[in-house]
Design an enzyme around this catalytic site. Structure first.
Site, PDB file in Angstrom:
ATOM      1  N   CYS A  85       0.836  -1.199   0.000  1.00 12.30           N
ATOM      2  CA  CYS A  85       0.000   0.000   0.000  1.00 12.30           C
ATOM      3  C   CYS A  85       0.876   1.257   0.000  1.00 12.30           C
ATOM      4  O   CYS A  85       1.575   1.519  -0.971  1.00 12.30           O
ATOM      5  CB  CYS A  85      -0.982  -0.039   1.167  1.00 12.30           C
ATOM      6  SG  CYS A  85      -2.315   1.184   1.014  1.00 12.30           S
ATOM      7  N   GLU A 143      -2.894  -8.641   3.624  1.00 14.06           N
ATOM      8  CA  GLU A 143      -3.337  -9.042   4.965  1.00 14.06           C
ATOM      9  C   GLU A 143      -4.842  -8.904   5.143  1.00 14.06           C
ATOM     10  O   GLU A 143      -5.397  -9.402   6.130  1.00 14.06           O
ATOM     11  CB  GLU A 143      -2.590  -8.229   6.028  1.00 14.06           C
ATOM     12  CG  GLU A 143      -3.029  -6.795   6.197  1.00 14.06           C
ATOM     13  CD  GLU A 143      -2.489  -5.825   5.163  1.00 14.06           C
ATOM     14  OE1 GLU A 143      -2.703  -4.617   5.344  1.00 14.06           O
ATOM     15  OE2 GLU A 143      -1.873  -6.265   4.165  1.00 14.06           O
ATOM     16  N   HIS A 202      -3.997  -4.768  -0.147  1.00 10.84           N
ATOM     17  CA  HIS A 202      -3.625  -5.247   1.185  1.00 10.84           C
ATOM     18  C   HIS A 202      -3.697  -6.776   1.225  1.00 10.84           C
ATOM     19  O   HIS A 202      -4.780  -7.340   1.391  1.00 10.84           O
ATOM     20  CB  HIS A 202      -4.572  -4.669   2.242  1.00 10.84           C
ATOM     21  CG  HIS A 202      -4.350  -3.229   2.524  1.00 10.84           C
ATOM     22  ND1 HIS A 202      -3.421  -2.780   3.439  1.00 10.84           N
ATOM     23  CD2 HIS A 202      -4.930  -2.119   2.005  1.00 10.84           C
ATOM     24  CE1 HIS A 202      -3.436  -1.465   3.481  1.00 10.84           C
ATOM     25  NE2 HIS A 202      -4.343  -1.040   2.614  1.00 10.84           N
TER      26      HIS A 202
END
EC number: 4.3.2.10
Length: 217
Positions: free
Chosen positions: A84, A191, A189
């Site tokens: 990001c 995650e 992202h």
């Protein structure tokens, strides 16, 4: 036999590092959350995460004397992954602020153009269009995987060959990932991207382990 890959997760107060660390751990790595230059340079791999604004991020990196260590890590052949804001900081400058970026890669960061019906920020799941299908990050993900995005700015590389994947937001094509040698960075992202995100982090750990074995050999 190589030991567990040690991955420095750069802590400069620009985002929650917990989820990324859990993904690295699940893939068999040992994430080390650190702002120590020596630890970053000694690690087998480096992850530069980040959410927030460009100028404060550069200020935080500068205050921690991390500019030069990140340059060294990203250009040394050590596996390096930006996420990001960690992607955007690798470039020369951003429309969002006045600070120079790290300048490791040529290009700038720009804001989405307003257009009828377009929601800004770009938030939610989007499907990648792979520009470098053989990039190691895409292993075991299938064709054109989906990932989760939250951003208002995106990178425009000066060298088109850096682009590893794009997405479409409205009429605007957006750089979703870059790759050059063992330097990778993604706008989305991992995650927050469920199974695909965990697989991508596992692919990064695999590359760190492979580089570690080459170093040992």
């Amino acid at each position: 036999m190589a030991s567990t890959p040690q991955i420095a997760v750069v802590d400069y107060d620009m985002g929650n590092l917990h989820s990324a660390c859990k993904g690295l751990e699940a893939a068999g790595a040992n994430p080390i959350v650190t702002a120590d230059p020596a630890t970053i340079l000694a690690a087998d791999g480096v992850l530069l995460p980040g959410v927030g604004a460009f100028d404060p991020a550069m200020d935080h990196l500068r205050d921690r004397q991390l500019i030069e260590p990140l340059h060294q890590a990203a250009t040394s052949g050590k596996p390096f992954l930006g996420i990001c804001l960690g992607l955007q900081l690798l470039f020369e400058a951003s429309e969002e602020g006045q600070s120079a970026g790290l300048g490791i890669l040529p290009g700038r960061v720009q804001r989405f153009r307003s257009e009828p019906g377009l929601v800004i920020p770009h938030m939610g799941w989007n499907q990648l269009q792979l520009q470098q299908p053989d990039c190691p990050l895409w292993q075991n993900l299938g064709a054109d995987p989906w990932f989760y995005f939250v951003h208002t700015y995106y990178v425009v590389p000066s060298e088109p060959t850096l682009t590893a994947a794009t997405v479409q937001h409205g009429s605007q094509p957006v750089t979703a990932a870059i790759a050059r040698d063992r330097l990778w960075a993604v706008q989305f992202h991992p995650e927050k991207s469920a199974k695909a995100g965990l697989q991508l982090l596992a692919n990064f750990v695999t590359q760190v382990a492979a580089a570690q074995l080459q170093t040992v050999a």
